[in-house]
Design an enzyme around this catalytic site. Structure first.
Site, PDB file in Angstrom:
ATOM      1  N   LYS A  53      55.078  27.101  29.800  1.00 35.02           N
ATOM      2  CA  LYS A  53      53.508  26.693  28.397  1.00 35.02           C
ATOM      3  C   LYS A  53      52.733  27.055  29.354  1.00 35.02           C
ATOM      4  O   LYS A  53      51.482  27.432  28.238  1.00 35.02           O
ATOM      5  CB  LYS A  53      52.891  25.214  27.986  1.00 35.02           C
ATOM      6  CG  LYS A  53      54.402  24.022  27.418  1.00 35.02           C
ATOM      7  CD  LYS A  53      54.530  22.606  27.472  1.00 35.02           C
ATOM      8  CE  LYS A  53      55.931  22.630  28.083  1.00 35.02           C
ATOM      9  NZ  LYS A  53      56.328  21.506  28.624  1.00 35.02           N
ATOM     10  N   LYS A  72      57.515  28.272  39.713  1.00 29.87           N
ATOM     11  CA  LYS A  72      56.963  28.423  38.482  1.00 29.87           C
ATOM     12  C   LYS A  72      55.486  28.409  38.491  1.00 29.87           C
ATOM     13  O   LYS A  72      55.440  27.420  39.999  1.00 29.87           O
ATOM     14  CB  LYS A  72      57.250  26.851  38.035  1.00 29.87           C
ATOM     15  CG  LYS A  72      56.969  26.316  36.502  1.00 29.87           C
ATOM     16  CD  LYS A  72      57.118  24.773  36.364  1.00 29.87           C
ATOM     17  CE  LYS A  72      56.519  24.194  35.396  1.00 29.87           C
ATOM     18  NZ  LYS A  72      57.329  23.167  34.857  1.00 29.87           N
ATOM     19  N   ASP A 168      60.399  12.706  27.713  1.00 29.31           N
ATOM     20  CA  ASP A 168      60.577  14.254  26.959  1.00 29.31           C
ATOM     21  C   ASP A 168      62.144  14.645  27.407  1.00 29.31           C
ATOM     22  O   ASP A 168      62.608  15.980  27.431  1.00 29.31           O
ATOM     23  CB  ASP A 168      59.525  15.581  27.635  1.00 29.31           C
ATOM     24  CG  ASP A 168      59.453  16.480  26.786  1.00 29.31           C
ATOM     25  OD1 ASP A 168      59.756  16.066  25.883  1.00 29.31           O
ATOM     26  OD2 ASP A 168      59.143  17.089  27.314  1.00 29.31           O
TER      27      ASP A 168
HETATM   28  P1  AMP Z   1      58.970  25.417  32.061  1.00 27.43           P
HETATM   29  O1  AMP Z   1      58.160  26.217  32.433  1.00 27.43           O
HETATM   30  O2  AMP Z   1      59.983  24.542  33.230  1.00 27.43           O
HETATM   31  O3  AMP Z   1      60.033  25.146  30.569  1.00 27.43           O
HETATM   32  O4  AMP Z   1      60.015  26.563  32.682  1.00 27.43           O
HETATM   33  C1  AMP Z   1      60.085  27.572  31.284  1.00 27.43           C
HETATM   34  C2  AMP Z   1      62.180  27.877  31.751  1.00 27.43           C
HETATM   35  O5  AMP Z   1      62.182  29.152  32.570  1.00 27.43           O
HETATM   36  C3  AMP Z   1      62.851  26.885  31.420  1.00 27.43           C
HETATM   37  O6  AMP Z   1      63.024  27.003  30.048  1.00 27.43           O
HETATM   38  C4  AMP Z   1      63.636  27.892  32.073  1.00 27.43           C
HETATM   39  O7  AMP Z   1      65.002  28.669  31.348  1.00 27.43           O
HETATM   40  C5  AMP Z   1      63.441  28.233  32.838  1.00 27.43           C
HETATM   41  N1  AMP Z   1      63.283  27.552  34.514  1.00 27.43           N
HETATM   42  C6  AMP Z   1      62.826  26.511  34.661  1.00 27.43           C
HETATM   43  N2  AMP Z   1      63.234  25.908  35.525  1.00 27.43           N
HETATM   44  C7  AMP Z   1      64.030  26.623  35.934  1.00 27.43           C
HETATM   45  C8  AMP Z   1      64.717  26.357  37.619  1.00 27.43           C
HETATM   46  N3  AMP Z   1      64.999  25.733  38.800  1.00 27.43           N
HETATM   47  N4  AMP Z   1      65.824  27.357  37.895  1.00 27.43           N
HETATM   48  C9  AMP Z   1      66.445  28.229  36.830  1.00 27.43           C
HETATM   49  N5  AMP Z   1      65.559  28.476  35.540  1.00 27.43           N
HETATM   50  C10 AMP Z   1      64.753  27.842  35.131  1.00 27.43           C
END
Ligand code: AMP
Length: 302
Positions: A53, A72, A168
């Protein structure tokens, strides 16, 4: 013995070795000590993994241990614009204090003027949601679904014992390891249980429990409801109250209007119907879920 999701079938001994290796590397990273000031200089950035987001998620490699992680990246101005700064702080506080085989570890975090960086364990199996979509008929077998529900229930039970409500739970927030095991992620909406009298409306519409739609006080049993919705979605391929109108979905949730397809086993139906109860205190607990014959019978088969 073998375990696996879709095409990734891995021997159990390999999985145990991998878990040991992961724990060792996490410890090696932590050897830098709690006062070490991590920065982007400690990592080589690789491919983008996804978009969240408030920023992107990248694959990265820690230069010293060569350990693969997911970073992230959250943009501070975006967080402030949407008033989400407290949520991120909560996500960091909660995730650093939890340590469980089915909860995605937050290894460390740091910030600069513009961004916050969360260094997470890399879940190389990707999103459960994508795996679900890639399945034949977009649904998992009951044996695979039972394995996932058992692992999710284990993680939630641990959260609740640590006074954390996730709020969630849905396939998008469940990531998979290389061996096809669950990692519960995204604690952005979670709260410490003592604040559970709050009446915040959050989560995805399809997974909202009746007490949240009706704006009533709620407790950790909101997560039990979500496990029921998740179990249905894994087996059927879509959530139980889905409609093309939000209001209609709300009405169906409030009436607990669930239709079970004929291909679903009686045991799966029994478990789901005991989780999707209007009255939160009537729902099965996570310990009861893990003891349910549907879960136990698939465990003895594998
Ligand atoms: P988020 O901001 O947590 O919704 O992450 C966005 C997208 O990044 C997720 O839908 C995953 O596809 C990918 N992602 C997030 N964290 C990880 C992780 N630790 N390992 C692999 N992919 C990740």
């Amino acid at each position: 013995m073998f375990c696996g999701v879709g095409s990734s079938v891995v021997p159990d001994t390999y999985r145990d070795d991998l878990i040991k290796l992961h724990r060792k590397i996490i410890n090696d990273m932590k050897l830098k000590g709690p006062d070490y000031r991590w920065s982007m200089n400690d990592f080589q950035i690789g491919a983008p993994l996804g978009r969240g987001k408030f920023g992107r998620v990248y694959l990265a490699r820690e230069k010293n241990t060569h350990y693969m992680v997911a970073i992230k990246l959250l943009i501070k101005s975006e967080l402030l614009k949407h008033g989400m700064q407290h949520q991120v702080i909560r996500e960091i506080e909660i995730q650093t204090h939890l340590s469980h085989p089915h909860i995605l570890p937050l290894l460390t975090y740091f910030q600069d003027d513009k961004r916050i960086y969360l260094v997470l364990e890399f879940a190389s199996g990707g999103e459960l949601f994508k795996q679900l979509q890639n399945q034949h008929n977009q649904r998992f077998s009951e044996a695979t679904s039972a394995k996932f529900i058992d692992q999710v229930a284990d993680a939630i039970d641990y959260c609740h014992k640590n006074k954390v409500i996730h709020r969630d739970i849905k396939p998008e927030n469940l990531l998979l390891t290389a061996t096809g095991d669950i990692m519960l992620a995204d604690f952005g909406w979670s709260v410490h249980a003592p604040c559970s009298k709050r009446k915040t409306m959050c989560g995805t519409v399809d997974y909202l429990p009746p007490e949240m739609i009706e704006n009533r006080a709620y407790n950790e049993k909101v997560d039990y409801w979500c496990v029921g919705v998740l179990c249905y979605e894994l087996i059927v391929g879509k959530p139980p109250f889905e409609t093309n109108s939000q209001n209609l979905t709300f009405e169906r949730i409030k009436k607990v209007d669930v239709k079970y397809p004929s291909f679903m086993s009686a045991l799966a139906k029994d478990l789901i119907s005991k989780l999707l109860k209007y009255n939160p205190s009537d729902r099965l607990t996570m310990t009861e879920v893990r003891q349910h014959p549907w879960i136990l019978s698939t465990k003895t088969k594998s």
